[in-house]
Structures are given as C-alpha cells and as structure tokens.
Design a protein around this motif. Structure first.
Motif, short mmCIF file in Angstrom:
data_model
loop_
_atom_site.label_atom_id
_atom_site.label_comp_id
_atom_site.label_asym_id
_atom_site.label_seq_id
_atom_site.Cartn_x
_atom_site.Cartn_y
_atom_site.Cartn_z
N GLN A 136 0.84 -1.21 0.00
CA GLN A 136 0.00 0.00 0.00
C GLN A 136 0.87 1.25 0.00
O GLN A 136 0.56 2.25 -0.66
CB GLN A 136 -0.90 0.02 1.23
CG GLN A 136 -2.00 -1.02 1.16
CD GLN A 136 -2.86 -1.01 2.40
OE1 GLN A 136 -3.28 0.04 2.86
NE2 GLN A 136 -3.12 -2.16 2.95
N ARG A 137 1.97 1.20 0.73
CA ARG A 137 2.83 2.38 0.78
C ARG A 137 3.51 2.62 -0.56
O ARG A 137 3.62 3.76 -1.03
CB ARG A 137 3.90 2.21 1.87
CG ARG A 137 3.32 2.41 3.24
CD ARG A 137 4.38 2.37 4.30
NE ARG A 137 3.79 2.67 5.59
CZ ARG A 137 4.37 2.43 6.74
NH1 ARG A 137 5.58 1.89 6.76
NH2 ARG A 137 3.77 2.75 7.86
N ALA A 169 1.04 4.12 -2.95
CA ALA A 169 0.84 5.56 -2.73
C ALA A 169 2.00 6.35 -3.29
O ALA A 169 1.82 7.35 -3.97
CB ALA A 169 0.67 5.84 -1.23
N GLY A 170 3.21 5.88 -2.99
CA GLY A 170 4.38 6.61 -3.44
C GLY A 170 4.51 6.67 -4.94
O GLY A 170 4.84 7.71 -5.51
N GLU A 184 1.97 8.92 -6.79
CA GLU A 184 2.32 10.34 -6.77
C GLU A 184 3.11 10.70 -8.01
O GLU A 184 3.07 11.84 -8.47
CB GLU A 184 3.18 10.65 -5.54
CG GLU A 184 2.39 10.99 -4.32
CD GLU A 184 3.30 11.21 -3.12
OE1 GLU A 184 4.41 11.73 -3.31
OE2 GLU A 184 2.88 10.85 -2.02
N GLY A 238 2.67 9.01 -10.83
CA GLY A 238 1.86 8.68 -11.99
C GLY A 238 1.91 7.24 -12.44
O GLY A 238 1.36 6.91 -13.48
N LYS A 298 1.86 -1.65 -12.41
CA LYS A 298 2.75 -1.39 -13.54
C LYS A 298 4.18 -1.19 -13.07
O LYS A 298 5.13 -1.53 -13.75
CB LYS A 298 2.25 -0.17 -14.30
CG LYS A 298 0.85 -0.41 -14.86
CD LYS A 298 0.40 0.69 -15.78
CE LYS A 298 -0.78 0.31 -16.62
NZ LYS A 298 -1.98 -0.07 -15.91
N GLU A 313 10.38 1.54 2.11
CA GLU A 313 11.26 2.40 2.89
C GLU A 313 11.90 3.46 2.01
O GLU A 313 12.06 4.61 2.40
CB GLU A 313 12.37 1.55 3.56
CG GLU A 313 11.84 0.52 4.54
CD GLU A 313 11.37 1.15 5.86
OE1 GLU A 313 12.11 1.94 6.44
OE2 GLU A 313 10.25 0.83 6.27
N ALA A 364 10.53 4.73 -0.64
CA ALA A 364 9.51 5.72 -0.98
C ALA A 364 9.38 6.76 0.13
O ALA A 364 9.06 7.91 -0.13
CB ALA A 364 8.17 5.04 -1.22
N MET A 365 9.64 6.32 1.36
CA MET A 365 9.52 7.27 2.46
C MET A 365 10.77 8.08 2.72
O MET A 365 10.71 9.28 2.90
CB MET A 365 9.16 6.51 3.73
CG MET A 365 7.68 6.34 3.88
SD MET A 365 7.28 5.62 5.42
CE MET A 365 8.14 4.10 5.30
#
Lengths: 163, 121
Positions: free
Chosen positions: B53-54, B57-58, B61, B63, B68, B87, B89-90
């Motif tokens: 899920q993280r 989301a990342g 952002e 696109g 994919k 990790e 992505a954060m």
C-alpha cells in the motif's frame, strides 16, 4: 511475548499525525459524478495517497468540498436513488429520492457517499470530521489555503490513471 | 513458580475476571495463545500488504500505479523487495523517483534517464 526485534518497518510517531501539519485540499463538486468524487476524497482522508500510510493512525489530509448541491449522478438515479433512514420505532422508515434530498440538504448527499467509503469505527468517525462540505462556492477555510485537487478525480474507469 | 502463577502472568492486562479468576483466565489465555500462533503467520502477510500500500501511494504520486511499477521493475531485473521499496519511498524519495522513471522509460512514456545514458556510454 515481547517486542518484535526483526521488524524495522517504519511506524509513524504521534506527531506525524498532528493536525497542524496535515495538508488541506479543495474539491469543486460542480458537475462531478458522486461516487468518483467520493472515492478520491476518501483516499485522501484515509491517508492512502501518502507513502507514510499507517492504517491504525490518521495520516490523511483535510478535504473541503464546495458546490455540493451541483454534484451529479448518471442514469436515472436522480429520480430513482433512494436515501432511507429509520428512527428505530416501528413504522418510522422514511425515504427520500436523490432529487428531493439534494433540494433539501445537499451536503448530506456528499457526506453520506464519503462516509460509506471510510472505515466504520472510531478512527473512521474521526477521519470523517476532517471532511468539510459546503453548499455554494464559499468556504471559511481560506486561511488554510487548500490546494485544488478536482483534476485528480478519475473520470472514467476505462482510461486508467496516467500511465 | 506454579502453573497457576504462569497462567496469571500471561493473563495480565485482560478485561474483567479474565485476569483474576482461574477458570475464566484459562480460557482467555488459551484463546490468546491460539491467536498469537495464528498471527505470527499473519503478521508476515499483513506487513507485506502494508508495504504494498505504501509503495502504491508513493508511485501513484509519480503517476505509475503499483501493478505497472512491479511489472516494469521485474522486466528490468530490479530485485528490490517491497519492504525496501516502501522504505525508499519514504526516506529516499529521489531514489524512488529514479526507479519510477526507469519504469516509465521502459514503458515508453519518458526519455531515458540521464544516469542510465551515462552508464551505457
């Protein structure tokens, strides 16, 4: 049993859920399809658009919706979609069509749509308080400078999110 | 330490009579141990779901949806696992963006990233 020493996945601290650092977003509901609008809003409220998402915490944003009375539904739903409520006493089931409710209390339509898409529980109810819906184009949150995200509504399921 | 003491030790924090009375505590503790056994296995599933899920989301952002992204990374033999992707992505947003750009290039949506051009020369 003790703490898990091998799980070092990030867990956000309480200060990251502080309302002071939450972003504010604005959505103009004029001409938008009800469900598609509500989906996007619910994602932002829940926090699922952020890489620091944590399901047990409120990592979402505040969302302001304006022009709620101009939201649209497709097909014959305007006359056929029925909103029902019950006070608990026998025989007190009341129903109202979409058109009538939109004439009476338009904000409730958008609120019900979004509330149905948020989790039901203590956290879900708390997330719902971050949603602000207004009839007409004015809103009292100009001090928070909400960013407009109306363009991000997914208009048509066939054309996927920008590949 | 008697068996009863051990049982009450495991029943700390339970609600009502489940922490004080032996017969009730025994049932609650047994259930708790069953849940613990089951959830040691479920925790691995839940963690992976959270990483996915993280990452979703990342990458959205930038696109690219998760499905994919994973397909693209797999095609280019990037074997970074989901935990590390989340990790990245954060904590390392630019590195994550570089990965997303790599996938976009593979799908023909963007020009070849500069670093890869340099590497090929």
């Amino acid at each position: 049993m003790g703490p898990d020493l091998w799980n070092r996945t990030y867990y956000p601290s309480g200060s990251e859920a502080s309302p002071l650092i939450k972003p504010w977003y604005l959505v103009d509901a004029e001409g938008q399809t009800l469900g598609r609008l509500a989906t996007m809003v619910a994602m932002h409220l829940r926090g699922k658009t952020v890489a620091t998402y944590q399901p047990s915490m409120d990592m979402g944003a505040y969302v302001v919706i304006v022009n709620a009375e101009k939201v649209v539904v497709s097909g014959n739903k305007s006359t056929q979609k029925v909103y029902t409520r019950h006070t608990g006493r026998p025989g007190s089931r009341k129903e109202e069509t979409f058109q009538k409710l939109q004439a009476r209390i338009p904000e409730r339509i958008v609120e019900l749509a979004v509330r149905g898409m948020l989790p039901k529980g203590r956290l879900g109810r708390h997330l719902f308080t971050h949603l602000k819906v207004y009839k007409g184009a004015a809103h009292p949150h100009s001090a928070q400078k909400p960013a407009d995200i109306t363009a991000k509504i997914n208009k048509n399921a066939a054309t996927a999110v920008a590949a | 330490m008697t068996a009863k003491d051990k049982l009450f030790k495991m029943a700390k924090g339970f609600r009502g009579r489940s922490k004080n009375c032996y017969r009730i505590a025994k049932q609650s503790v047994e259930k708790a141990l069953q849940y613990a056994y089951r959830d040691r296995k479920q925790k691995k599933r839940d963690m992976r779901s959270l990483w996915i899920q993280r990452v979703n989301a990342g990458s959205k952002e930038h696109g690219v949806p998760y499905s994919k992204l994973i397909y693209g990374l797999h095609n280019q033999n990037v074997q970074i696992n989901r935990k590390m992707l989340s990790e990245l992505a954060m904590y390392e947003p630019y590195s994550f963006k570089a990965l997303v750009d790599q996938v976009k290039w593979m799908r023909g949506d963007a020009a070849q990233p500069a670093a890869q051009q340099a590497a090929q020369m």
